[in-house]
Write a protein that holds these residues in place. Structure first.
Motif, PDB file in Angstrom:
ATOM      1  N   LEU A 119       0.835  -1.201   0.000  1.00 18.16           N
ATOM      2  CA  LEU A 119       0.000   0.000   0.000  1.00 18.16           C
ATOM      3  C   LEU A 119       0.870   1.252   0.000  1.00 18.16           C
ATOM      4  CD1 LEU A 119      -2.738   1.439   0.220  1.00 18.16           C
ATOM      5  CD2 LEU A 119      -2.601   1.133   2.708  1.00 18.16           C
ATOM      6  N   PHE A 120       1.950   1.219   0.762  1.00 19.68           N
ATOM      7  CA  PHE A 120       2.882   2.345   0.819  1.00 19.68           C
ATOM      8  C   PHE A 120       3.410   2.694  -0.568  1.00 19.68           C
ATOM      9  CE2 PHE A 120       7.366   3.616   0.968  1.00 19.68           C
ATOM     10  CZ  PHE A 120       7.308   4.750   1.770  1.00 19.68           C
ATOM     11  N   ARG A 121       3.836   1.680  -1.303  1.00 22.09           N
ATOM     12  CA  ARG A 121       4.387   1.896  -2.642  1.00 22.09           C
ATOM     13  C   ARG A 121       3.322   2.437  -3.597  1.00 22.09           C
ATOM     14  NH1 ARG A 121       9.183   2.623  -5.473  1.00 22.09           N
ATOM     15  NH2 ARG A 121       8.916   1.913  -7.618  1.00 22.09           N
ATOM     16  N   SER A 122       2.127   1.875  -3.548  1.00 24.05           N
ATOM     17  CA  SER A 122       1.044   2.319  -4.434  1.00 24.05           C
ATOM     18  C   SER A 122       0.660   3.763  -4.150  1.00 24.05           C
ATOM     19  CB  SER A 122      -0.182   1.412  -4.270  1.00 24.05           C
ATOM     20  OG  SER A 122       0.114   0.084  -4.656  1.00 24.05           O
ATOM     21  N   ALA A 123       0.560   4.122  -2.882  1.00 21.40           N
ATOM     22  CA  ALA A 123       0.212   5.501  -2.530  1.00 21.40           C
ATOM     23  C   ALA A 123       1.326   6.460  -2.941  1.00 21.40           C
ATOM     24  CB  ALA A 123      -0.051   5.603  -1.028  1.00 21.40           C
TER      25      ALA A 123
END
Length: 523
Positions: free
Chosen positions: A162-166
């Motif tokens: 999720l961190f990477r996608s955001a």
């Protein structure tokens, strides 16, 4: 005193009892707040193989097999062989009851839009219990309103995917968020800035040729937003055709399927793939059924070729391509034969438009887990059919011709997936520069292009507002628009190439992988 919980059928006849004697109803509406701290959930009817999950004063009675299937924490617990795996109640100190309730909604196939507090609790829940479906849902609902919260909270709980996608979402709309980004911790800012933003890509309609007759316009182009003009990214292979082909992007690679040689409609049998990181073209196998006037789209990590024609026969067949094994297999047929099918993705769900005489545009969703097409809604407009569709947040925007097949009048309607409501959008969306047949969304902007102008619109509640206009794409025939992340070295070489400088043909990426923020290292 008891009342229905509003869990949309999770448990057959769930009742909720409040310790204080007052009922509380949860809501599945966008932006709803869920306060489950003092709620006790009990089934009205006996449910076999259930387990009670307790958070302080809140108790959920849940199907044990569902938890084992979708939650790594409970799967490990139930298969551990310890005495706890045989007990009918599990007490958890973390996460919160509200986060667990969001997880249950997602496990039971709901796709709720969440408030800020719900997002924080849901991230804590999936980080603690390892619920892949919930992580995927959070990625699906990243917006410009919540991306910074998602990014910061995912960093706090170590939820890397999720961190990477955001982070990538923020990088794509960095200029719009520049002031807000300053409020993030310094290491989180430093992670975003080196990332490669998405670039708009355009592919025109071209047939195969020979080297002596190579058309300088047989190109794939990218939009230089600083100079507001289209520039050459790569040339199409001599034997590739984009005329009546399916074209799409998957994992920063451009794919072409089908296409015809000439007016005989002889189909090109090889598929073509352009890898932007190496500036190279390769071929791959054709679908089992050759076709043209087909639609190619990426979904759940695979390619899907939808409908189309062969020897003047319109088809309903759909095929799925697995890139890793270079294999095609048939998927569920369309509800009826169709060619040049309009499609779009919203919240990473796949939708298509089919026309049904008279005057009806039907929207279907492809349910990958069931391999079936589900009718979502029908739009009825007199002598008007949807010919282009794009998704933004939980909205589908359907562009359609005006009455009497007047394709120079581009009207638009919006369907909200959460509320199930249609809204007619005011105005026409061609700005006297031609009808809108292709569009691509990035952040809260949508780019449309035709021969006369490239227009960026800001997507607002009930309209698209013109943000800026740039040079059009001066080619005849069909056009396809996409987003690609051009590696930094490629960008530098392309700038030199378009300025007429001598450059190396090696466009391999040298972009460095940024170091994760120290919070992931426990520092």
């Amino acid at each position: 005193m008891s009342s229905q919980t509003g869990l949309n059928g999770y448990f057959s006849g769930v009742q909720m009892k409040m310790r204080g004697g007052n009922p509380m109803e949860t809501s599945s509406c966008a932006g709803s707040e869920i306060d489950a701290r003092k709620a006790v959930y009990q089934p009205m009817d006996f449910m076999e193989k259930t387990v009670k999950v307790k958070f302080a004063e809140s108790v959920f009675t849940v199907d044990r097999s569902l938890l084992e299937e979708h939650c790594e924490y409970f799967r490990a617990l139930f298969q551990s062989g310890m005495k706890e795996c045989l007990e009918d109640e599990v007490s958890l100190q973390v996460p919160s009851a509200r986060g667990f309730l969001v997880a249950l909604r997602v496990i039971h196939s709901e796709r709720p839009m969440l408030s800020g507090d719900e997002i924080v609790d849901a991230i804590e829940c999936t980080a603690f219990l390892h619920i892949d479906l919930l992580t995927e849902h959070l990625i699906n609902i990243i917006t410009s309103d919540n991306c910074l919260l998602m990014y910061h909270t995912a960093a706090t709980f170590g939820l890397l995917k999720l961190f990477r996608s955001a982070a990538l979402f923020i990088r794509d709309i960095y200029e719009d968020l520049k002031e807000d980004v300053k409020g993030l911790p310094e290491d989180l800012i430093e992670y975003i800035e080196p990332l490669v933003p998405s670039t708009y890509i355009m592919v025109g309609s071209h047939s195969p040729t020979i080297k002596l007759l190579q058309d300088f316009m047989r190109t794939v182009c990218y939009l230089d937003e600083d100079e507001k003009d289209w520039k050459v990214l790569t040339h199409l292979p001599l034997n590739a055709s984009t005329t009546m082909a399916g074209v799409t992007v998957l994992d920063d690679k451009l794919y072409i399927v089908g296409g015809v040689y000439d007016i005989t409609n002889k189909v090109v049998e090889s598929g073509f793939c352009y890898d932007v990181s190496t500036d190279t073209w390769s071929t791959f196998s054709s679908p089992r059924q050759l076709r043209y006037n087909c639609t190619l789209v990426s979904h759940v990590g695979d390619l899907f070729v939808i409908g189309g024609e062969y020897e003047k026969n319109i088809m309903s067949s759909v095929e799925r391509y697995k890139v890793s094994s270079d294999t095609w297999s048939f998927a569920a047929n369309l509800p009826r034969p169709a060619s040049t099918v309009a499609c779009a993705k919203a919240m990473r769900r796949l939708f298509i438009c089919l026309w049904r005489p008279k005057d009806a545009t039907e929207i279907y969703e492809y349910m990958a887990n069931k391999d079936e097409w589900m009718l979502i809604t029908t739009l009825v407009r007199h002598q008007s059919y949807g010919h282009c569709m794009v998704g933004h947040r939980d909205n589908l925007y359907v562009m359609r011709n005006g009455p009497s097949d007047d394709f120079l009048r581009c009207m638009m309607d919006c369907y909200n997936l959460t509320s199930g409501q249609w809204t007619a959008m005011p105005g026409q969306y061609e700005n006297s520069k031609g009808a809108l047949f292709t569009a691509v969304v990035r952040g809260d902007s949508v780019f449309t292009v035709n021969r006369r102008a490239t227009v960026e619109y800001a997507i607002e509640d009930n309209k698209w507002r013109t943000k800026k206009e740039m040079t059009g794409f001066p080619r005849i025939g069909s056009m396809w628009t996409f987003l690609l992340r051009l590696p930094k070295k490629s960008r530098e070489l392309l700038q030199k190439k378009n300025n007429g400088a001598e450059i190396s043909s090696d466009l391999s990426s040298s972009a460095s992988v940024p170091v994760l923020p120290t919070i992931f290292n426990g520092k």
